[in-house]
Design an enzyme around this catalytic site. Sequence first.
Site, PDB file in Angstrom:
ATOM      1  N   GLU A 247       0.879  -1.173   0.000  1.00  0.00           N
ATOM      2  CA  GLU A 247       0.000   0.000   0.000  1.00  0.00           C
ATOM      3  C   GLU A 247       0.909   1.212   0.000  1.00  0.00           C
ATOM      4  O   GLU A 247       1.595   1.482   0.984  1.00  0.00           O
ATOM      5  CB  GLU A 247      -0.928  -0.016   1.221  1.00  0.00           C
ATOM      6  CG  GLU A 247      -2.005   1.046   1.164  1.00  0.00           C
ATOM      7  CD  GLU A 247      -1.765   2.192   2.112  1.00  0.00           C
ATOM      8  OE1 GLU A 247      -0.740   2.895   1.967  1.00  0.00           O
ATOM      9  OE2 GLU A 247      -2.591   2.391   3.012  1.00  0.00           O
ATOM     10  N   CYS A 281      -2.678   8.214   4.353  1.00  0.00           N
ATOM     11  CA  CYS A 281      -2.445   7.935   2.933  1.00  0.00           C
ATOM     12  C   CYS A 281      -3.672   8.220   2.081  1.00  0.00           C
ATOM     13  O   CYS A 281      -3.551   8.476   0.877  1.00  0.00           O
ATOM     14  CB  CYS A 281      -1.981   6.502   2.743  1.00  0.00           C
ATOM     15  SG  CYS A 281      -3.132   5.281   3.406  1.00  0.00           S
TER      16      CYS A 281
END
Length: 486
Positions: A247, A281
């Site tokens: 990720e 994020c």
Amino acid sequence: MEFPTQMYIDGTLADGRASRDIINPATETVVATVAVAGAEDADRALNAARDAFAGWAATSVAERQGWMRKLRDEVIAQEDWLRSCIHHEMGKPWAQTEEDWDRLVASLDFYAEEIARVNDEILVDRAGSHSHRVVHEPAGVALAFLAWNFPLLNLAFKIGPAMAAGCPIIIRPSDATPISAYAVGVLCARIGLPKGVVQILATESYAVADALTASTMPQVVTLIGSTRTGQHIMRTGATSIKRYSMELGGNAPVLVFEDADLDLAAEIVTGVKFSNAGQICVSPNRVFVAEAVRQVFEQKVVERARAAQVGFDRNAEITTGPVIDGRAWTRLKGLIDDAVSEGATLLAGGDRPEGQMTGHFLAPTVLTDVTETMQVYRQETFGPIVSIIPFAQEGDLLRMANDCEEGGLTAYVFTRDLARAEACAARLRYGEIQINGVKYDIDLPHGGIGQSGIGHDCSSLALHDYLVKKRITRALDTNSFGGLNP
């Protein structure tokens, strides 16, 4: 309160040959001096994980579930201690530490249940001469590199599926926030988890981190971090064929159309952007707003920015804590100043909060008239900065939204027109499209497209990143021969 300082390797808590001071970015004081791994520690962890694999992979699902639930019970019992570790190592507001802790509990629960749902797949033989089944087995030793922004949540996303799948896992937390991960090592030792099943060691040495990745022992390498770090790890890990689950970075666009619920849009944008000091994020980065509602939307965002409480106080309702360190603060300040010098308008924030002299705090900031050439537009800011880009026509909007060098993790769309929302979702090149809301949970897939990553965190998809498939074929007639040409 005493904070953990030792690594957890081969079933025991261990000091390292070197140590590192962990600084609370809110107070700029030392929280603890923790052990950091050297080359010998990394080798010991790799060997222990390799040696543990056969035994751990052979355990029954019920036995693995039992260990996971023992660890979950300790995590629940030690909630205050674990949350205090996060609160002090990164200055995160107390209320926001609950999400970290809760995700660890949820991950251990969810994957203990999910592994029991993984069944053999039966394949039909076209000729009727053989039986075929596909079984799932542990992939092998897993190696996890974690980001510092959610110390326990990031750990949770890795430890749950790895333990459930039967993969021993070596966890390397960020050297900025290793304390809460080391606390999990203490809990693993306390329950007597079999040696080598989980190992937790921080290191500030690039050479040691690269040695872990370059080793041929890990079969799965997983990361939460930047796109650049992901590229480096894949290059370094090319010593053998490995599976990757990553990720990575994102530069999340937000599309606010003229028919949007502006209060809802402003609440979500500022809620995700100012929580955790914007160090998320999936945080909204480029907010495209229809010119017709631009002034109203800006006012709502500015009101929320000015109302946000900034600080470090467990007993206060803090909205925004500090950014992780002085280097991050300087980078963010540079992005703001660059944007203003290039023609952006500063509507709120832009510097330290008034009267806040200690700590790496940045006041919640709102910029408007941001353009494509500005660094704050091109980069993932990872800070409490809302960048507003007005648009008059929709013609070029999706091109701009998709123009993201760091790939596509999350995009947001606000409109009451469902057909428009679905049309945008179809064309936005992001792994997650959030329409008129935002939702994340352990059972929902989380992953990016392109340079934002490969594989998934959360959901059953993450579990399968740690499993391999094996076909078992049996002839129904001992004289039958199916042929060798695939």
